[in-house]
Design a protein around this motif. Structure first.
Motif, short mmCIF file in Angstrom:
data_model
loop_
_atom_site.label_atom_id
_atom_site.label_comp_id
_atom_site.label_asym_id
_atom_site.label_seq_id
_atom_site.Cartn_x
_atom_site.Cartn_y
_atom_site.Cartn_z
N VAL A 1 -5.27 21.88 -15.47
CA VAL A 1 -5.65 20.54 -15.02
C VAL A 1 -4.61 19.51 -15.47
O VAL A 1 -4.21 18.62 -14.72
N GLY A 2 -4.13 19.64 -16.71
CA GLY A 2 -3.10 18.73 -17.22
C GLY A 2 -1.80 18.83 -16.45
O GLY A 2 -1.19 17.81 -16.10
N ILE A 3 -1.38 20.05 -16.18
CA ILE A 3 -0.14 20.25 -15.41
C ILE A 3 -0.31 19.69 -14.00
O ILE A 3 0.61 19.05 -13.46
N GLY A 4 -1.46 19.91 -13.40
CA GLY A 4 -1.72 19.37 -12.07
C GLY A 4 -1.71 17.85 -12.06
O GLY A 4 -1.20 17.22 -11.13
N ALA A 5 -2.26 17.24 -13.12
CA ALA A 5 -2.28 15.77 -13.20
C ALA A 5 -0.87 15.21 -13.36
O ALA A 5 -0.52 14.21 -12.73
N VAL A 6 -0.05 15.86 -14.18
CA VAL A 6 1.33 15.41 -14.36
C VAL A 6 2.11 15.55 -13.06
O VAL A 6 2.86 14.64 -12.66
N ALA A 7 1.92 16.67 -12.36
CA ALA A 7 2.60 16.87 -11.08
C ALA A 7 2.15 15.83 -10.06
O ALA A 7 2.96 15.30 -9.29
N MET A 8 0.85 15.51 -10.03
CA MET A 8 0.34 14.51 -9.11
C MET A 8 0.97 13.14 -9.38
O MET A 8 1.41 12.46 -8.45
N GLY B 1 0.82 -1.20 0.00
CA GLY B 1 0.00 0.00 0.00
C GLY B 1 0.85 1.25 0.00
O GLY B 1 2.07 1.19 -0.19
N VAL B 2 0.20 2.37 0.20
CA VAL B 2 0.88 3.66 0.31
C VAL B 2 0.35 4.36 1.55
O VAL B 2 -0.78 4.14 1.96
N PRO B 3 1.17 5.22 2.18
CA PRO B 3 0.70 5.92 3.38
C PRO B 3 -0.37 6.97 3.04
O PRO B 3 -0.34 7.59 1.98
N TRP B 4 -1.31 7.15 3.95
CA TRP B 4 -2.42 8.07 3.73
C TRP B 4 -1.97 9.51 3.51
O TRP B 4 -2.40 10.16 2.57
N VAL B 5 -1.14 10.04 4.38
CA VAL B 5 -0.79 11.46 4.34
C VAL B 5 -0.06 11.82 3.05
O VAL B 5 -0.44 12.78 2.37
N LYS B 6 0.96 11.07 2.71
CA LYS B 6 1.71 11.39 1.49
C LYS B 6 0.87 11.16 0.24
O LYS B 6 1.00 11.87 -0.74
N SER B 7 0.00 10.18 0.29
CA SER B 7 -0.86 9.91 -0.85
C SER B 7 -1.81 11.07 -1.11
O SER B 7 -2.00 11.51 -2.25
N PHE B 8 -2.42 11.57 -0.04
CA PHE B 8 -3.32 12.71 -0.20
C PHE B 8 -2.57 13.99 -0.55
O PHE B 8 -3.07 14.83 -1.29
N ALA B 9 -1.38 14.17 -0.01
CA ALA B 9 -0.58 15.36 -0.34
C ALA B 9 -0.19 15.36 -1.83
O ALA B 9 -0.09 16.44 -2.44
N ALA B 10 -0.01 14.19 -2.41
CA ALA B 10 0.35 14.11 -3.83
C ALA B 10 -0.79 14.55 -4.73
O ALA B 10 -0.57 14.95 -5.87
N VAL B 11 -2.02 14.52 -4.23
CA VAL B 11 -3.20 14.90 -5.03
C VAL B 11 -3.39 16.42 -5.06
O VAL B 11 -4.09 16.94 -5.93
N VAL B 12 -2.76 17.13 -4.15
CA VAL B 12 -2.97 18.59 -4.03
C VAL B 12 -2.71 19.34 -5.33
O VAL B 12 -3.52 20.21 -5.70
N PRO B 13 -1.63 19.09 -6.09
CA PRO B 13 -1.44 19.85 -7.34
C PRO B 13 -2.60 19.68 -8.33
O PRO B 13 -3.00 20.64 -9.00
N PHE B 14 -3.16 18.48 -8.40
CA PHE B 14 -4.29 18.24 -9.29
C PHE B 14 -5.52 19.02 -8.83
O PHE B 14 -6.22 19.64 -9.63
N LEU B 15 -5.78 19.02 -7.52
CA LEU B 15 -6.93 19.75 -6.99
C LEU B 15 -6.78 21.25 -7.22
O LEU B 15 -7.77 21.93 -7.53
N ILE B 16 -5.59 21.77 -7.05
CA ILE B 16 -5.35 23.19 -7.32
C ILE B 16 -5.61 23.50 -8.79
O ILE B 16 -6.22 24.52 -9.12
N GLY B 17 -5.16 22.63 -9.68
CA GLY B 17 -5.42 22.82 -11.10
C GLY B 17 -6.90 22.82 -11.43
O GLY B 17 -7.38 23.64 -12.22
N VAL B 18 -7.66 21.92 -10.81
CA VAL B 18 -9.10 21.86 -11.04
C VAL B 18 -9.78 23.12 -10.51
O VAL B 18 -10.64 23.71 -11.18
N LEU B 19 -9.41 23.55 -9.31
CA LEU B 19 -10.00 24.77 -8.75
C LEU B 19 -9.69 25.99 -9.60
O LEU B 19 -10.55 26.85 -9.83
N PHE B 20 -8.46 26.09 -10.07
CA PHE B 20 -8.09 27.20 -10.94
C PHE B 20 -8.85 27.15 -12.26
O PHE B 20 -9.30 28.18 -12.77
#
Length: 89
Positions: free
Chosen positions: A69-76, A36-55
């Motif tokens: 959104v594309g840049i956020g997905a690549v960063a995620m 598996g993967v740890p919860w905190v780091k896994s959710f932190a990795a999603v933040v760039p995608f969420l910022i892209g969607v909000l923007f």
């Protein structure tokens, strides 16, 4: 193939790693251990995608919205593959 934290052998493919989440463990192809993967780091990795969607929702230019959104997905994905470690479940 990524190294299994149980047997230290290549046991998980990159496609399975891409779909791996904290609540969705994978099984090692060599030893059968749960990975598996740890919860905190896994959710932190999603933040760039969420910022892209909000923007993208707050911009009037659709091309700029798709680009963010594309840049956020690549960063995620980059964070998920490099920063989020595989752990024993």
């Amino acid at each position: 193939m990524y190294t299994c934290p149980h047997c230290n052998q290549p046991g998980i493919s990159w496609t399975r790693r891409a779909m791996l989440g904290p609540a969705v463990p994978a099984t090692c192809q060599n030893c059968g251990g749960k990975i598996g993967v740890p919860w905190v780091k896994s959710f932190a990795a999603v933040v760039p995608f969420l910022i892209g969607v909000l923007f993208a929702q707050n911009t009037s230019n659709p091309v700029l919205g798709y680009a963010t959104v594309g840049i956020g997905a690549v960063a995620m994905l980059a964070l998920h593959f490099t920063w989020v470690p595989l752990v024993k479940k």
